[in-house]
Motif scaffolding. Structure first.
Motif, PDB file in Angstrom:
ATOM      1  N   GLU A   1       4.441  -1.795  -8.213  1.00 49.89           N
ATOM      2  CA  GLU A   1       4.699  -0.828  -9.285  1.00 49.89           C
ATOM      3  C   GLU A   1       4.796   0.543  -8.669  1.00 49.89           C
ATOM      4  OE1 GLU A   1       2.082  -0.364 -12.751  1.00 49.89           O
ATOM      5  OE2 GLU A   1       1.800  -2.533 -12.674  1.00 49.89           O
ATOM      6  N   ALA A   2       5.691   1.371  -9.224  1.00 43.82           N
ATOM      7  CA  ALA A   2       5.814   2.753  -8.764  1.00 43.82           C
ATOM      8  C   ALA A   2       6.080   3.641  -9.980  1.00 43.82           C
ATOM      9  CB  ALA A   2       6.941   2.884  -7.753  1.00 43.82           C
TER      10      ALA A   2
ATOM     11  N   GLU B   1      10.559  13.019  -0.373  1.00 43.29           N
ATOM     12  CA  GLU B   1      10.205  12.766  -1.771  1.00 43.29           C
ATOM     13  C   GLU B   1       9.799  11.299  -1.924  1.00 43.29           C
ATOM     14  OE1 GLU B   1      11.885  14.397  -5.857  1.00 43.29           O
ATOM     15  OE2 GLU B   1      13.267  12.963  -4.943  1.00 43.29           O
ATOM     16  N   ARG B   2       8.663  11.098  -2.593  1.00 48.69           N
ATOM     17  CA  ARG B   2       8.107   9.750  -2.812  1.00 48.69           C
ATOM     18  C   ARG B   2       7.578   9.649  -4.241  1.00 48.69           C
ATOM     19  NH1 ARG B   2       8.813   6.307   1.746  1.00 48.69           N
ATOM     20  NH2 ARG B   2       8.508   7.521   3.623  1.00 48.69           N
ATOM     21  N   HIS B   3       7.292   8.412  -4.644  1.00 51.55           N
ATOM     22  CA  HIS B   3       6.647   8.184  -5.939  1.00 51.55           C
ATOM     23  C   HIS B   3       5.222   8.741  -5.893  1.00 51.55           C
ATOM     24  CE1 HIS B   3       9.876   5.626  -7.390  1.00 51.55           C
ATOM     25  NE2 HIS B   3       9.910   5.109  -6.173  1.00 51.55           N
ATOM     26  N   ALA B   4       4.782   9.355  -6.976  1.00 49.74           N
ATOM     27  CA  ALA B   4       3.452   9.964  -7.030  1.00 49.74           C
ATOM     28  C   ALA B   4       2.340   8.920  -7.114  1.00 49.74           C
ATOM     29  CB  ALA B   4       3.354  10.915  -8.219  1.00 49.74           C
ATOM     30  N   HIS B   5       2.647   7.760  -7.675  1.00 52.15           N
ATOM     31  CA  HIS B   5       1.644   6.709  -7.862  1.00 52.15           C
ATOM     32  C   HIS B   5       2.293   5.364  -7.562  1.00 52.15           C
ATOM     33  CE1 HIS B   5      -1.665   4.422  -9.655  1.00 52.15           C
ATOM     34  NE2 HIS B   5      -0.735   3.661 -10.205  1.00 52.15           N
ATOM     35  N   VAL B   6       1.576   4.512  -6.832  1.00 58.55           N
ATOM     36  CA  VAL B   6       2.052   3.151  -6.565  1.00 58.55           C
ATOM     37  C   VAL B   6       0.902   2.163  -6.710  1.00 58.55           C
ATOM     38  CG1 VAL B   6       3.954   3.800  -5.016  1.00 58.55           C
ATOM     39  CG2 VAL B   6       1.692   3.333  -4.058  1.00 58.55           C
ATOM     40  N   ARG B   7       1.278   0.936  -6.998  1.00 58.87           N
ATOM     41  CA  ARG B   7       0.328  -0.187  -6.986  1.00 58.87           C
ATOM     42  C   ARG B   7       0.791  -1.103  -5.864  1.00 58.87           C
ATOM     43  NH1 ARG B   7      -3.667  -2.413  -9.918  1.00 58.87           N
ATOM     44  NH2 ARG B   7      -3.793  -4.667 -10.171  1.00 58.87           N
ATOM     45  N   VAL B   8      -0.135  -1.398  -4.961  1.00 57.56           N
ATOM     46  CA  VAL B   8       0.187  -2.188  -3.780  1.00 57.56           C
ATOM     47  C   VAL B   8      -0.539  -3.527  -3.840  1.00 57.56           C
ATOM     48  CG1 VAL B   8       0.040  -2.259  -1.251  1.00 57.56           C
ATOM     49  CG2 VAL B   8       0.473  -0.088  -2.413  1.00 57.56           C
TER      50      VAL B   8
ATOM     51  N   LEU C   1      -2.386   9.074  -0.400  1.00 62.02           N
ATOM     52  CA  LEU C   1      -2.506   7.642  -0.146  1.00 62.02           C
ATOM     53  C   LEU C   1      -1.259   6.896  -0.616  1.00 62.02           C
ATOM     54  CD1 LEU C   1      -4.117   5.282   0.963  1.00 62.02           C
ATOM     55  CD2 LEU C   1      -5.335   5.170  -1.235  1.00 62.02           C
ATOM     56  N   ALA C   2      -0.692   7.289  -1.754  1.00 66.49           N
ATOM     57  CA  ALA C   2       0.554   6.672  -2.231  1.00 66.49           C
ATOM     58  C   ALA C   2       1.688   6.939  -1.253  1.00 66.49           C
ATOM     59  CB  ALA C   2       0.911   7.199  -3.627  1.00 66.49           C
ATOM     60  N   VAL C   3       1.758   8.148  -0.743  1.00 60.80           N
ATOM     61  CA  VAL C   3       2.772   8.505   0.250  1.00 60.80           C
ATOM     62  C   VAL C   3       2.607   7.637   1.496  1.00 60.80           C
ATOM     63  CG1 VAL C   3       3.500  10.339   1.860  1.00 60.80           C
ATOM     64  CG2 VAL C   3       3.134  10.866  -0.566  1.00 60.80           C
TER      65      VAL C   3
END
Length: 162
Positions: free
Chosen positions: A77-78, A100-107, A125-127
């Motif tokens: 998820e992002a 530029e990256r997603h601010a929040h991710v689920r790994v 950490l998301a980055v």
């Protein structure tokens, strides 16, 4: 535990896709410890097995209070919200650029025993997760830059290596 040699840009292994880990054994545990030692010696806040020439899906990330080892990680998820952060690589020391990256991710990942785990991450950490998983997929961080920025970055890097 040992500090492993880090391969440098433009080594083609940095553009290779890493294979999934299938054996969760003592050798993997030792390799993970060596990968952590190598990350701290670099110094860096994240490193992948491909950075040391091993095409396996293993990542080490320094998470301040503790270090994390992620085996076979993937982003499940992002967020739609994006952030910009300065990034670099242990394989291309001395140069950085904003990405530029997603601010929040689920790994989703496996631990060293092979158990499936999930981690929600935001900010730095998301980055880190996105940066290192890109590396496992054969996407070197600077390839997220425009062609012009990438060319300038390579010139700066080559100049710094003289």
């Amino acid at each position: 535990m040992a500090v492993l040699p880090i391969i440098r840009f433009p080594d083609p292994l940095l553009r290779a896709v890493a294979d999934p880990v299938e054996r969760f054994d003592v050798a993997l545990f030792r390799f993970a410890a060596d990968l952590l030692d190598t990350m701290y010696a670099a110094p860096g806040i994240g490193i992948t097995a491909p950075h040391v020439g091993v095409l396996k899906r293993v990542v080490a990330i320094d998470r301040s209070a503790k270090s994390g080892i992620y085996v076979n990680p993937s982003i499940v998820e992002a967020s739609s919200e994006m952030i910009r952060h300065t990034e670099g690589s242990v394989s291309m020391p001395g140069v950085t650029e904003e990405i530029e990256r997603h601010a929040h991710v689920r790994v989703r990942f496996q631990d060293l025993e092979g158990k499936e785990q999930f981690e929600d991450a935001e900010g730095l950490l998301a980055v880190c997760h996105q940066h290192e998983i890109d590396q496992l997929d054969g996407l070197f961080w600077m390839n997220r830059l425009s062609r012009l920025k990438r060319e300038r970055l390579i010139k700066r890097y080559n100049k710094s290596q003289r």
